[in-house]
Design a protein around this motif. Sequence first.
Motif, PDB file in Angstrom:
ATOM      1  N   HIS A   1       0.909  -4.405   2.967  1.00 26.60           N
ATOM      2  CA  HIS A   1       2.246  -4.147   3.474  1.00 26.60           C
ATOM      3  C   HIS A   1       2.670  -2.699   3.274  1.00 26.60           C
ATOM      4  O   HIS A   1       2.242  -2.026   2.332  1.00 26.60           O
ATOM      5  CB  HIS A   1       3.265  -5.031   2.748  1.00 26.60           C
ATOM      6  N   THR A   2       3.575  -2.256   4.134  1.00 30.94           N
ATOM      7  CA  THR A   2       4.377  -1.086   3.838  1.00 30.94           C
ATOM      8  C   THR A   2       5.520  -1.542   2.928  1.00 30.94           C
ATOM      9  O   THR A   2       5.744  -2.745   2.736  1.00 30.94           O
ATOM     10  CB  THR A   2       4.973  -0.480   5.109  1.00 30.94           C
ATOM     11  N   ARG A   3       6.264  -0.608   2.399  1.00 30.58           N
ATOM     12  CA  ARG A   3       7.413  -1.013   1.583  1.00 30.58           C
ATOM     13  C   ARG A   3       8.413  -1.797   2.423  1.00 30.58           C
ATOM     14  O   ARG A   3       8.967  -2.802   1.958  1.00 30.58           O
ATOM     15  CB  ARG A   3       8.072   0.214   0.969  1.00 30.58           C
ATOM     16  N   ASP A   4       8.612  -1.377   3.663  1.00 31.66           N
ATOM     17  CA  ASP A   4       9.581  -2.066   4.519  1.00 31.66           C
ATOM     18  C   ASP A   4       9.129  -3.472   4.875  1.00 31.66           C
ATOM     19  O   ASP A   4       9.920  -4.425   4.812  1.00 31.66           O
ATOM     20  CB  ASP A   4       9.830  -1.265   5.800  1.00 31.66           C
ATOM     21  N   THR A   5       7.857  -3.619   5.264  1.00 25.14           N
ATOM     22  CA  THR A   5       7.401  -4.967   5.645  1.00 25.14           C
ATOM     23  C   THR A   5       7.305  -5.867   4.419  1.00 25.14           C
ATOM     24  O   THR A   5       7.479  -7.084   4.531  1.00 25.14           O
ATOM     25  CB  THR A   5       6.061  -4.935   6.388  1.00 25.14           C
ATOM     26  N   ALA A   6       7.057  -5.280   3.256  1.00 26.45           N
ATOM     27  CA  ALA A   6       7.040  -6.081   2.026  1.00 26.45           C
ATOM     28  C   ALA A   6       8.428  -6.646   1.748  1.00 26.45           C
ATOM     29  O   ALA A   6       8.583  -7.809   1.371  1.00 26.45           O
ATOM     30  CB  ALA A   6       6.560  -5.241   0.852  1.00 26.45           C
ATOM     31  N   ARG A   7       9.448  -5.831   1.954  1.00 26.37           N
ATOM     32  CA  ARG A   7      10.812  -6.307   1.741  1.00 26.37           C
ATOM     33  C   ARG A   7      11.140  -7.464   2.684  1.00 26.37           C
ATOM     34  O   ARG A   7      11.770  -8.451   2.288  1.00 26.37           O
ATOM     35  CB  ARG A   7      11.811  -5.165   1.934  1.00 26.37           C
ATOM     36  N   LYS A   8      10.705  -7.355   3.924  1.00 26.69           N
ATOM     37  CA  LYS A   8      10.949  -8.429   4.887  1.00 26.69           C
ATOM     38  C   LYS A   8      10.221  -9.704   4.472  1.00 26.69           C
ATOM     39  O   LYS A   8      10.755 -10.810   4.598  1.00 26.69           O
ATOM     40  CB  LYS A   8      10.509  -7.987   6.283  1.00 26.69           C
ATOM     41  N   ALA A   9       8.988  -9.552   3.984  1.00 20.36           N
ATOM     42  CA  ALA A   9       8.224 -10.726   3.540  1.00 20.36           C
ATOM     43  C   ALA A   9       8.876 -11.377   2.330  1.00 20.36           C
ATOM     44  O   ALA A   9       8.881 -12.607   2.190  1.00 20.36           O
ATOM     45  CB  ALA A   9       6.782 -10.327   3.226  1.00 20.36           C
ATOM     46  N   VAL A  10       9.431 -10.566   1.441  1.00 24.00           N
ATOM     47  CA  VAL A  10      10.135 -11.100   0.270  1.00 24.00           C
ATOM     48  C   VAL A  10      11.379 -11.868   0.707  1.00 24.00           C
ATOM     49  O   VAL A  10      11.668 -12.972   0.212  1.00 24.00           O
ATOM     50  CB  VAL A  10      10.502  -9.956  -0.702  1.00 24.00           C
ATOM     51  N   ALA A  11      12.119 -11.304   1.647  1.00 23.27           N
ATOM     52  CA  ALA A  11      13.311 -11.986   2.147  1.00 23.27           C
ATOM     53  C   ALA A  11      12.949 -13.320   2.782  1.00 23.27           C
ATOM     54  O   ALA A  11      13.646 -14.323   2.591  1.00 23.27           O
ATOM     55  CB  ALA A  11      14.039 -11.093   3.154  1.00 23.27           C
ATOM     56  N   GLU A  12      11.838 -13.343   3.543  1.00 20.10           N
ATOM     57  CA  GLU A  12      11.395 -14.596   4.167  1.00 20.10           C
ATOM     58  C   GLU A  12      10.994 -15.610   3.102  1.00 20.10           C
ATOM     59  O   GLU A  12      11.319 -16.797   3.209  1.00 20.10           O
ATOM     60  CB  GLU A  12      10.225 -14.342   5.108  1.00 20.10           C
ATOM     61  N   ALA A  13      10.281 -15.143   2.079  1.00 15.73           N
ATOM     62  CA  ALA A  13       9.853 -16.040   1.006  1.00 15.73           C
ATOM     63  C   ALA A  13      11.056 -16.687   0.326  1.00 15.73           C
ATOM     64  O   ALA A  13      11.047 -17.878   0.006  1.00 15.73           O
ATOM     65  CB  ALA A  13       9.012 -15.275  -0.014  1.00 15.73           C
ATOM     66  N   ALA A  14      12.108 -15.891   0.105  1.00 11.05           N
ATOM     67  CA  ALA A  14      13.313 -16.431  -0.509  1.00 11.05           C
ATOM     68  C   ALA A  14      13.970 -17.451   0.403  1.00 11.05           C
ATOM     69  O   ALA A  14      14.405 -18.521  -0.047  1.00 11.05           O
ATOM     70  CB  ALA A  14      14.282 -15.297  -0.830  1.00 11.05           C
TER      71      ALA A  14
ATOM     72  N   ARG B   1       0.823  -1.205   0.000  1.00  9.53           N
ATOM     73  CA  ARG B   1       0.000   0.000   0.000  1.00  9.53           C
ATOM     74  C   ARG B   1       0.858   1.256   0.000  1.00  9.53           C
ATOM     75  O   ARG B   1       1.728   1.424   0.861  1.00  9.53           O
ATOM     76  CB  ARG B   1      -0.930   0.015   1.211  1.00  9.53           C
ATOM     77  N   GLU B   2       0.589   2.107  -0.942  1.00  8.73           N
ATOM     78  CA  GLU B   2       1.335   3.352  -1.054  1.00  8.73           C
ATOM     79  C   GLU B   2       1.108   4.224   0.179  1.00  8.73           C
ATOM     80  O   GLU B   2      -0.030   4.421   0.619  1.00  8.73           O
ATOM     81  CB  GLU B   2       0.902   4.106  -2.313  1.00  8.73           C
ATOM     82  N   GLY B   3       2.196   4.727   0.744  1.00  9.83           N
ATOM     83  CA  GLY B   3       2.096   5.638   1.873  1.00  9.83           C
ATOM     84  C   GLY B   3       1.842   4.991   3.216  1.00  9.83           C
ATOM     85  O   GLY B   3       1.805   5.691   4.239  1.00  9.83           O
ATOM     86  N   ALA B   4       1.684   3.690   3.259  1.00  7.97           N
ATOM     87  CA  ALA B   4       1.409   3.018   4.540  1.00  7.97           C
ATOM     88  C   ALA B   4       2.623   3.094   5.451  1.00  7.97           C
ATOM     89  O   ALA B   4       3.755   2.885   5.013  1.00  7.97           O
ATOM     90  CB  ALA B   4       1.011   1.568   4.302  1.00  7.97           C
ATOM     91  N   ARG B   5       2.385   3.373   6.729  1.00  4.39           N
ATOM     92  CA  ARG B   5       3.463   3.452   7.705  1.00  4.39           C
ATOM     93  C   ARG B   5       3.533   2.211   8.580  1.00  4.39           C
ATOM     94  O   ARG B   5       4.523   1.997   9.282  1.00  4.39           O
ATOM     95  CB  ARG B   5       3.291   4.704   8.575  1.00  4.39           C
TER      96      ARG B   5
ATOM     97  N   ARG C   1      10.812  -3.103  -7.780  1.00  7.07           N
ATOM     98  CA  ARG C   1      12.237  -2.792  -7.611  1.00  7.07           C
ATOM     99  C   ARG C   1      12.712  -3.181  -6.216  1.00  7.07           C
ATOM    100  O   ARG C   1      13.813  -3.734  -6.051  1.00  7.07           O
ATOM    101  CB  ARG C   1      12.492  -1.305  -7.873  1.00  7.07           C
ATOM    102  N   ASP C   2      11.895  -2.894  -5.212  1.00 10.54           N
ATOM    103  CA  ASP C   2      12.250  -3.263  -3.843  1.00 10.54           C
ATOM    104  C   ASP C   2      12.459  -4.768  -3.725  1.00 10.54           C
ATOM    105  O   ASP C   2      13.423  -5.242  -3.109  1.00 10.54           O
ATOM    106  CB  ASP C   2      11.150  -2.837  -2.873  1.00 10.54           C
ATOM    107  N   ALA C   3      11.515  -5.530  -4.285  1.00 11.36           N
ATOM    108  CA  ALA C   3      11.566  -6.992  -4.157  1.00 11.36           C
ATOM    109  C   ALA C   3      12.782  -7.571  -4.867  1.00 11.36           C
ATOM    110  O   ALA C   3      13.464  -8.450  -4.339  1.00 11.36           O
ATOM    111  CB  ALA C   3      10.281  -7.612  -4.710  1.00 11.36           C
ATOM    112  N   VAL C   4      13.065  -7.076  -6.066  1.00 11.53           N
ATOM    113  CA  VAL C   4      14.214  -7.573  -6.816  1.00 11.53           C
ATOM    114  C   VAL C   4      15.505  -7.204  -6.094  1.00 11.53           C
ATOM    115  O   VAL C   4      16.444  -8.009  -6.015  1.00 11.53           O
ATOM    116  CB  VAL C   4      14.203  -7.013  -8.252  1.00 11.53           C
ATOM    117  N   SER C   5      15.549  -5.992  -5.539  1.00 13.58           N
ATOM    118  CA  SER C   5      16.726  -5.576  -4.783  1.00 13.58           C
ATOM    119  C   SER C   5      16.943  -6.451  -3.562  1.00 13.58           C
ATOM    120  O   SER C   5      18.084  -6.776  -3.209  1.00 13.58           O
ATOM    121  CB  SER C   5      16.564  -4.115  -4.346  1.00 13.58           C
ATOM    122  N   GLU C   6      15.850  -6.872  -2.925  1.00 10.92           N
ATOM    123  CA  GLU C   6      15.936  -7.682  -1.721  1.00 10.92           C
ATOM    124  C   GLU C   6      16.333  -9.117  -2.019  1.00 10.92           C
ATOM    125  O   GLU C   6      17.157  -9.715  -1.307  1.00 10.92           O
ATOM    126  CB  GLU C   6      14.586  -7.668  -0.988  1.00 10.92           C
ATOM    127  N   ALA C   7      15.734  -9.696  -3.055  1.00 11.49           N
ATOM    128  CA  ALA C   7      15.888 -11.135  -3.302  1.00 11.49           C
ATOM    129  C   ALA C   7      16.839 -11.479  -4.429  1.00 11.49           C
ATOM    130  O   ALA C   7      17.308 -12.618  -4.518  1.00 11.49           O
ATOM    131  CB  ALA C   7      14.517 -11.762  -3.583  1.00 11.49           C
TER     132      ALA C   7
END
Length: 327
Positions: free
Chosen positions: A57-70, A39-43, A105-111
């Motif tokens: 997700h926020t961008r930060d929590t999405a990155r964490k979820a992507v890392a966990e998925a990997a 979600r855009e702008g979510a804190r 971009r966030d997800a690709v950068s993370e994983a």
Amino acid sequence: MTGFPDVRPRRLRQSAAMRRLVAETTLEPRQLILPMFIREGAREPIAISSMPGVYQHTRDTARKAVAEAAQLGLGGVMLFGVPEEKDEVGSGALDPDGILNVAIRDAVSEAGDSLLVMSDLCLDEFTSHGHCGVLDSEGRVDNDATLKIYAEMGVAQASAGAHIVGPSGMMDGQVGVVRRALDAANFQDTVILAYAVKYASSFFGPFREAVGSSLQGDRKTYQQDGANARDAIREVDLDIAEGADIVMVKPALAYLDIIRQVRDHVNVPVAAYNISGEYAMVEAAAANGWIHRENAILETLMSIRRAGADQILTYWAAEAVDLLGRR
């Protein structure tokens, strides 16, 4: 008769080790894909009331979820953007700095290459009217005008780094225009996962909350009629001819017969989407103590695999890995 019965199938069911040995169908982390909403702008993550345990997700929590998925060895993540602003033509879908392209971009950068990043290619999250395409002067979804935007979306998502794009709007010719646009932009290696068979289903209800849909009415003029099976094969054939690398059936549980027919008909991978309403039914029944939740999750996913799906998009993907590890 001495020794009757002579044939005893129960011999092959007598222990967990024996059952594993003779299992006909497998369910593995690599076969599971986690859909995610950013979600855009979510804190902070925002709970989706109709889908307990699932969040925007926020961008930060999405990155964490992507890392966990990997780390879990999942097959991939499928990303959906939830924008702050919408308009009649869904222009946020094309914006390089729009929430979906940023999330890619966030997800690709993370994983990196350790996890496949997939993106939903559709306008419904971005349009003020909630339809999957732009509207003509009479308020009908304009197929060919929508195709032009889908082509641009495909290039925007590939430019953001998506390994796989998923045209999901059920516009006639959508796979072909996206494939041509990707190839022209030197994204020949970007895979297309075609939502080839997508029925107009009541089980989509919770998803509309998840993406903040503005839809009034229904999508029956472009999504498929649940009474028709031959139409599914026709759609699959068209999408493969247009360049689809993987085809998908959505929903899964009410259309297990369609998954099987498609799997028997084609020689490309077949995916199935275990959708929001299917998730919500199990969660609600379990919350009321009517079913055993964890067993029902694995039974549901196994049924989809048994029907013929090579990959499953499911909100239980991460949890299912843990459940499989405890079996």
